[in-house]
Design an enzyme around this catalytic site. Sequence first.
Site, PDB file in Angstrom:
ATOM      1  N   ASP A   1       0.850  -1.199   0.000  1.00 43.09           N
ATOM      2  CA  ASP A   1       0.000   0.000   0.000  1.00 43.09           C
ATOM      3  C   ASP A   1       0.884   1.247   0.000  1.00 43.09           C
ATOM      4  OD1 ASP A   1      -2.351  -1.523   0.051  1.00 43.09           O
ATOM      5  OD2 ASP A   1      -2.288  -1.687   2.233  1.00 43.09           O
TER       6      ASP A   1
ATOM      7  N   LYS B   1       0.666  -8.090  -2.573  1.00 43.10           N
ATOM      8  CA  LYS B   1      -0.698  -7.611  -2.827  1.00 43.10           C
ATOM      9  C   LYS B   1      -0.660  -6.197  -3.399  1.00 43.10           C
ATOM     10  CE  LYS B   1      -4.041  -6.463   0.319  1.00 43.10           C
ATOM     11  NZ  LYS B   1      -4.811  -5.312  -0.188  1.00 43.10           N
TER      12      LYS B   1
ATOM     13  N   LYS C   1     -11.256  -5.953  -5.778  1.00 37.95           N
ATOM     14  CA  LYS C   1     -12.622  -6.079  -5.222  1.00 37.95           C
ATOM     15  C   LYS C   1     -13.669  -5.741  -6.286  1.00 37.95           C
ATOM     16  CE  LYS C   1     -11.291  -5.269  -0.420  1.00 37.95           C
ATOM     17  NZ  LYS C   1      -9.899  -4.829  -0.526  1.00 37.95           N
ATOM     18  N   LEU C   2     -13.647  -6.479  -7.384  1.00 39.91           N
ATOM     19  CA  LEU C   2     -14.560  -6.206  -8.497  1.00 39.91           C
ATOM     20  C   LEU C   2     -16.013  -6.468  -8.092  1.00 39.91           C
ATOM     21  CD1 LEU C   2     -12.469  -7.936 -11.314  1.00 39.91           C
ATOM     22  CD2 LEU C   2     -12.603  -5.482 -10.833  1.00 39.91           C
ATOM     23  N   HIS C   3     -16.897  -5.571  -8.503  1.00 36.25           N
ATOM     24  CA  HIS C   3     -18.332  -5.685  -8.187  1.00 36.25           C
ATOM     25  C   HIS C   3     -19.077  -4.874  -9.242  1.00 36.25           C
ATOM     26  CE1 HIS C   3     -21.633  -5.322  -4.828  1.00 36.25           C
ATOM     27  NE2 HIS C   3     -22.104  -5.771  -5.975  1.00 36.25           N
TER      28      HIS C   3
ATOM     29  N   ILE D   1     -21.743  -5.545 -13.179  1.00 34.13           N
ATOM     30  CA  ILE D   1     -22.575  -6.523 -13.886  1.00 34.13           C
ATOM     31  C   ILE D   1     -21.673  -7.655 -14.392  1.00 34.13           C
ATOM     32  CG2 ILE D   1     -24.373  -4.860 -14.519  1.00 34.13           C
ATOM     33  CD1 ILE D   1     -23.168  -4.878 -17.368  1.00 34.13           C
TER      34      ILE D   1
ATOM     35  N   THR E   1     -14.528  -5.425   6.854  1.00 31.20           N
ATOM     36  CA  THR E   1     -14.540  -5.241   8.314  1.00 31.20           C
ATOM     37  C   THR E   1     -14.768  -3.779   8.684  1.00 31.20           C
ATOM     38  OG1 THR E   1     -12.149  -5.177   8.195  1.00 31.20           O
ATOM     39  CG2 THR E   1     -13.140  -7.233   8.923  1.00 31.20           C
TER      40      THR E   1
ATOM     41  N   ARG F   1      -1.551  -8.753  13.316  1.00 29.01           N
ATOM     42  CA  ARG F   1      -0.596  -7.913  14.036  1.00 29.01           C
ATOM     43  C   ARG F   1       0.298  -8.774  14.923  1.00 29.01           C
ATOM     44  NH1 ARG F   1      -1.482  -5.184  10.580  1.00 29.01           N
ATOM     45  NH2 ARG F   1      -1.943  -2.968  10.442  1.00 29.01           N
TER      46      ARG F   1
ATOM     47  N   GLY G   1       0.338  -5.700   6.044  1.00 36.04           N
ATOM     48  CA  GLY G   1       0.854  -4.492   5.425  1.00 36.04           C
ATOM     49  C   GLY G   1       1.882  -3.801   6.282  1.00 36.04           C
ATOM     50  N   ARG G   2       1.402  -2.819   7.044  1.00 34.71           N
ATOM     51  CA  ARG G   2       2.307  -1.928   7.767  1.00 34.71           C
ATOM     52  C   ARG G   2       3.316  -2.593   8.704  1.00 34.71           C
ATOM     53  NH1 ARG G   2      -2.823   1.633   9.159  1.00 34.71           N
ATOM     54  NH2 ARG G   2      -3.656  -0.466   8.874  1.00 34.71           N
TER      55      ARG G   2
HETATM   56  O1  C5P Z   1      -1.250  -2.425   6.991  1.00 30.14           O
HETATM   57  P1  C5P Z   1      -2.237  -3.523   7.225  1.00 30.14           P
HETATM   58  O2  C5P Z   1      -1.622  -4.809   7.683  1.00 30.14           O
HETATM   59  O3  C5P Z   1      -3.398  -3.092   8.089  1.00 30.14           O
HETATM   60  O4  C5P Z   1      -2.818  -3.809   5.776  1.00 30.14           O
HETATM   61  C1  C5P Z   1      -3.876  -4.680   5.618  1.00 30.14           C
HETATM   62  C2  C5P Z   1      -4.265  -4.787   4.186  1.00 30.14           C
HETATM   63  O5  C5P Z   1      -5.441  -5.568   4.106  1.00 30.14           O
HETATM   64  C3  C5P Z   1      -4.597  -3.459   3.499  1.00 30.14           C
HETATM   65  O6  C5P Z   1      -4.208  -3.563   2.134  1.00 30.14           O
HETATM   66  C4  C5P Z   1      -6.091  -3.366   3.610  1.00 30.14           C
HETATM   67  O7  C5P Z   1      -6.680  -2.663   2.542  1.00 30.14           O
HETATM   68  C5  C5P Z   1      -6.496  -4.824   3.552  1.00 30.14           C
HETATM   69  N1  C5P Z   1      -7.752  -5.098   4.237  1.00 30.14           N
HETATM   70  C6  C5P Z   1      -7.968  -4.873   5.597  1.00 30.14           C
HETATM   71  N2  C5P Z   1      -9.158  -5.163   6.168  1.00 30.14           N
HETATM   72  C7  C5P Z   1     -10.120  -5.649   5.443  1.00 30.14           C
HETATM   73  C8  C5P Z   1      -9.934  -5.888   4.091  1.00 30.14           C
HETATM   74  C9  C5P Z   1      -8.727  -5.598   3.520  1.00 30.14           C
HETATM   75  O8  C5P Z   1      -7.103  -4.456   6.302  1.00 30.14           O
HETATM   76  N3  C5P Z   1     -11.257  -5.958   6.018  1.00 30.14           N
END
Ligand code: C5P
Length: 226
Positions: free
Chosen positions: A12, A34, A62-64, A66, A116, A176, A205-206
């Site tokens: 990201d 990703k 996240k395609l949505h 027709i 979420t 985490r 991600g982070r």
């Molecule tokens: O940095 P972090 O670990 O929070 O990144 C989580 C990744 O998962 C991000 O790309 C975020 O868009 C994605 N994601 C999320 N929660 C969701 C769906 C997708 O954190 N419910």
Amino acid sequence: MRPADRIAVALDVPTLAEAEALAATLTGHVGWFKVGLELFVAHGPDAVAAVGAHGPVFLDLKLHDIPTTVARAVRTAAGAGAGLLTVHAAGGPTMLRAAVEAAAADVRLVAVTVLTSLGAEDLAALALPPAAARVPNLARLAVDAGVDALVCAPADLDGVRAAVGAAPLLITPGIRPDPARVDDHARALGPAEAVAAGADLLVVGRPITRAGDPAAAADAIAAALG
Ligand code: C5P
């Protein structure tokens, strides 16, 4: 599967240069890269190609739409080289079947159940049932349409696994390693706990991308998975 292969690192970042640098650093330390909407809207298939030079790409669009439009987008994404591609399960059975047909053997489809970010009040405002009821229903519907994998929150892993059985790949974000640093996740889970709860692939991600040493951070997560 090597423990590292269970990690999908969320790239990201706003620029292709940053994404490529991270991908180069993390090659061999994670299983998937990703690519999300930010990077794809900015750079399109070039982002998939550039990141894909370093490893498999999980294209999170996240395609949505027709069925015809989604099917065409799935073909294009498969042609760009994505290995995993997300669609919204809420697109419904006809859209999902069209996506599955278009994906053929070229890209694996991942259905997102309920974001979420949608709390109980949001779902009620949308006249939708609570997540505990909606998530397993969407998961079953997507698997019945032929989708290979599902995205769900850590808290929903049990319910989804019970709804769809052992075969579908379950992918979960909100991971985490350090419970004291959860960022914006209301209900984060540690990597080993998520796998114990039934996750096959962890989106992280982070905790990796913002670490001083991203490769070491990924290795520590893989080590926790044993
Ligand atoms: O940095 P972090 O670990 O929070 O990144 C989580 C990744 O998962 C991000 O790309 C975020 O868009 C994605 N994601 C999320 N929660 C969701 C769906 C997708 O954190 N419910």
